[in-house]
Design an enzyme around this catalytic site. Structure first.
Site, PDB file in Angstrom:
ATOM      1  N   ASP A 107      18.147 -44.278  -4.884  1.00 40.59           N
ATOM      2  CA  ASP A 107      16.115 -44.832  -4.909  1.00 40.59           C
ATOM      3  C   ASP A 107      16.038 -44.816  -5.823  1.00 40.59           C
ATOM      4  OD1 ASP A 107      13.953 -46.123  -3.610  1.00 40.59           O
ATOM      5  OD2 ASP A 107      14.202 -44.371  -2.466  1.00 40.59           O
ATOM      6  N   VAL A 108      15.644 -45.912  -6.909  1.00 42.95           N
ATOM      7  CA  VAL A 108      15.429 -46.330  -8.019  1.00 42.95           C
ATOM      8  C   VAL A 108      14.525 -46.481  -8.369  1.00 42.95           C
ATOM      9  CG1 VAL A 108      17.985 -45.307  -8.767  1.00 42.95           C
ATOM     10  CG2 VAL A 108      17.729 -47.516  -8.783  1.00 42.95           C
ATOM     11  N   LYS A 109      14.714 -47.983  -7.614  1.00 46.46           N
ATOM     12  CA  LYS A 109      13.449 -48.710  -7.621  1.00 46.46           C
ATOM     13  C   LYS A 109      13.117 -49.369  -8.822  1.00 46.46           C
ATOM     14  CE  LYS A 109      10.863 -47.146  -4.079  1.00 46.46           C
ATOM     15  NZ  LYS A 109      11.522 -46.506  -3.142  1.00 46.46           N
ATOM     16  N   ARG A 110      14.443 -49.659  -9.914  1.00 44.74           N
ATOM     17  CA  ARG A 110      13.816 -50.041 -11.586  1.00 44.74           C
ATOM     18  C   ARG A 110      13.852 -51.860 -11.190  1.00 44.74           C
ATOM     19  NH1 ARG A 110      14.431 -45.462 -11.895  1.00 44.74           N
ATOM     20  NH2 ARG A 110      16.173 -44.223 -12.739  1.00 44.74           N
TER      21      ARG A 110
ATOM     22  N   ASP B 112       6.567 -45.319  -7.727  1.00 46.11           N
ATOM     23  CA  ASP B 112       7.106 -45.221  -6.557  1.00 46.11           C
ATOM     24  C   ASP B 112       5.637 -45.038  -5.692  1.00 46.11           C
ATOM     25  OD1 ASP B 112       8.248 -44.762  -3.792  1.00 46.11           O
ATOM     26  OD2 ASP B 112       9.961 -44.003  -5.227  1.00 46.11           O
TER      27      ASP B 112
END
Lengths: 308, 308
Positions: A107-110, B112
């Protein structure tokens, strides 16, 4: 050709007979006392020891849940606090979860653009010691996601693009209504579903290696996004600690019970803090995590009923 | 109370007499042959040596440009490729650039929600060995950015929220027209300008510690966003290698010449690849970088004319 990620995911869900995912969001201050005691110290006093404690905890959670669920999501945010040492710990746990037989979502949301997003795609998703899939932010359009899609095709890996997160404030961006009708989240959903059909990302299971993060903030938006994003498996956040009920989560699945995996993080990994599992604490904190994981699976599978 | 980031930035711009920023996006394969020779090897053959080479290169760029520009932007994407060792190298260069007298922006584009974004805010922005400011993605609304704003207030640090990036494909998200009028980028711009006015983020210079990344994709959108985001300093990407002209970039400034810093990355740091600076190559690659940096400053300052 490596096996398509959506097919691997679909196979794992069938194998474990549950579309669930345990999220690892480790905060040192909340680790079991039995672990903290060995690495000792107040939070912040010894960062190196904290990282070691988090790795021990993460391995313990992996051991407890790997026989039960098909997928683990590991949130890199909680590791970045510790600089390079933290990232090595994240990669160590990614590898350990994979070795234990779990599919692993980083879960890095890059997202960035151009050569920067290509660097993120290689750094976060390509090659060994990297997760099977990562989360990405679609705000920069296809350019931000395309290099990740290339890695998916080459290596059989997967993506989940943020379409509708679980927080209320996201509405001020994602619920704005467009001149052409519908919300921004629906527009982004249509884009993501279009991208999902590209580039040999489609698996034989009927889903794409490019999925979507969709929270069922309300039943109407969940039903609408489920219909728009026909090619995408949903990674559904917000179950348990974030307050989504299993009933609402059910709207993220298609009628045949496919199309989503539901994540629970704190409700499972910190189960030893929960009165409900106090009787098990004597047998060790992992017993509490295992019991909470079984309860989570039961809740989700019950709502899906006979459809799985 | 630590000094407000916008005031520190404004002071640095006055001190160096130029609103410019050099971006460090280091790719091993493009490093000067003189460096690669010492660390040897084909790209990918020895990751540890590549990281050491990148640190040497980064320190060389810092030495060359620190007397000339007020700000350096370091893009973490190019370091994440190398796992924990890469992150330690990023932090080492953040520290080195600060020690050389530069304000440092960590180009991390994080966001996030909830406790995850709080972890990113601490990990990327709080405390020593962390940059003076970071870039953030506003797609998740205020919740995604708020914990970063808290660090800004406590530690005198800054933020740049992505409002309009330079890539064409971003248009498919950011140029959608809203029912209420205007584009999504304008809507996000209004939100960011509203957040910028909150929480004691305003400096005495009239700008907020929360700025915005705005590319002048076209003059009309640049003028419109400049007017909407009255409290925000723009970090302007896309100069040089990404093809924005100094003339177009000028539309990101207010009439008095304040309100923006212009970034150039590859046009400066890889100047030794450019025929224009070939005559200087004998004196070392850093001479080429220094000359390109001076040319970049002259281009920007000339367009701003007497207004600075």
């Amino acid at each position: 050709m490596p096996e398509n990620f959506a097919d691997r995911l679909s196979g794992m869900i069938a194998d474990r007979d549950t579309p669930t995912c345990v999220g690892l969001d480790p905060v040192y201050a909340r680790l079991p006392a039995a672990i903290r005691r060995r690495y000792e110290g107040k939070p912040g006093a010894n960062p190196a020891a904290e990282v070691d404690a988090i790795v021990e905890f993460g391995r313990g959670v992996i051991d407890a849940v790997a026989p039960l669920v098909p997928v683990m999501k590991i949130n890199i945010a909680f590791f970045e606090v510790y600089g390079g040492r933290g990232i090595d710990a994240y990669l160590e746990l990614v590898e350990a979860a994979g070795a234990a037989g779990l599919l692993v979502i980083g879960d890095v949301k890059r997202a960035d653009i151009g050569h920067s997003t290509a660097a993120y795609a290689r750094g976060q998703l390509a090659g060994p010691r990297r997760p099977d899939a990562v989360t990405v932010n679609p705000y920069l359009g296809l350019d931000g996601v395309k290099p990740f899609m290339d890695v998916c095709r080459e290596e059989g890996k997967g993506l989940f693009a943020l379409v509708q997160p679980s927080n209320e404030a996201a509405r001020e961006v994602q619920d704005v209504r467009l001149e052409s009708g519908g919300t921004l989240a629906a527009h982004v959903g249509r884009l993501v579903n279009e991208w999902a059909g590209h580039e040999s990302l489609m698996g034989v299971c009927g889903y794409s290696a490019l999925g979507a993060v969709v929270s069922p903030r309300d039943v109407a938006s969940a039903d609408s996004l489920r219909s728009i994003l026909s090619r995408c498996t949903f990674l559904v956040p917000g179950y348990g600690a974030q307050g989504q009920s299993a009933e609402r989560v059910a709207h993220c699945f298609k009628k045949d019970g496919t199309g989503a995996i539901v994540n629970s993080s704190r409700g499972v990994i910190y189960a030893y803090e929960n009165e409900r599992y106090a009787a098990l604490a004597g047998a060790g904190w992992q017993k509490c995590v295992e019991a909470a994981c079984r309860d989570f699976i039961q809740d989700i599978n019950m709502v899906l009923g006979g459809s799985l």
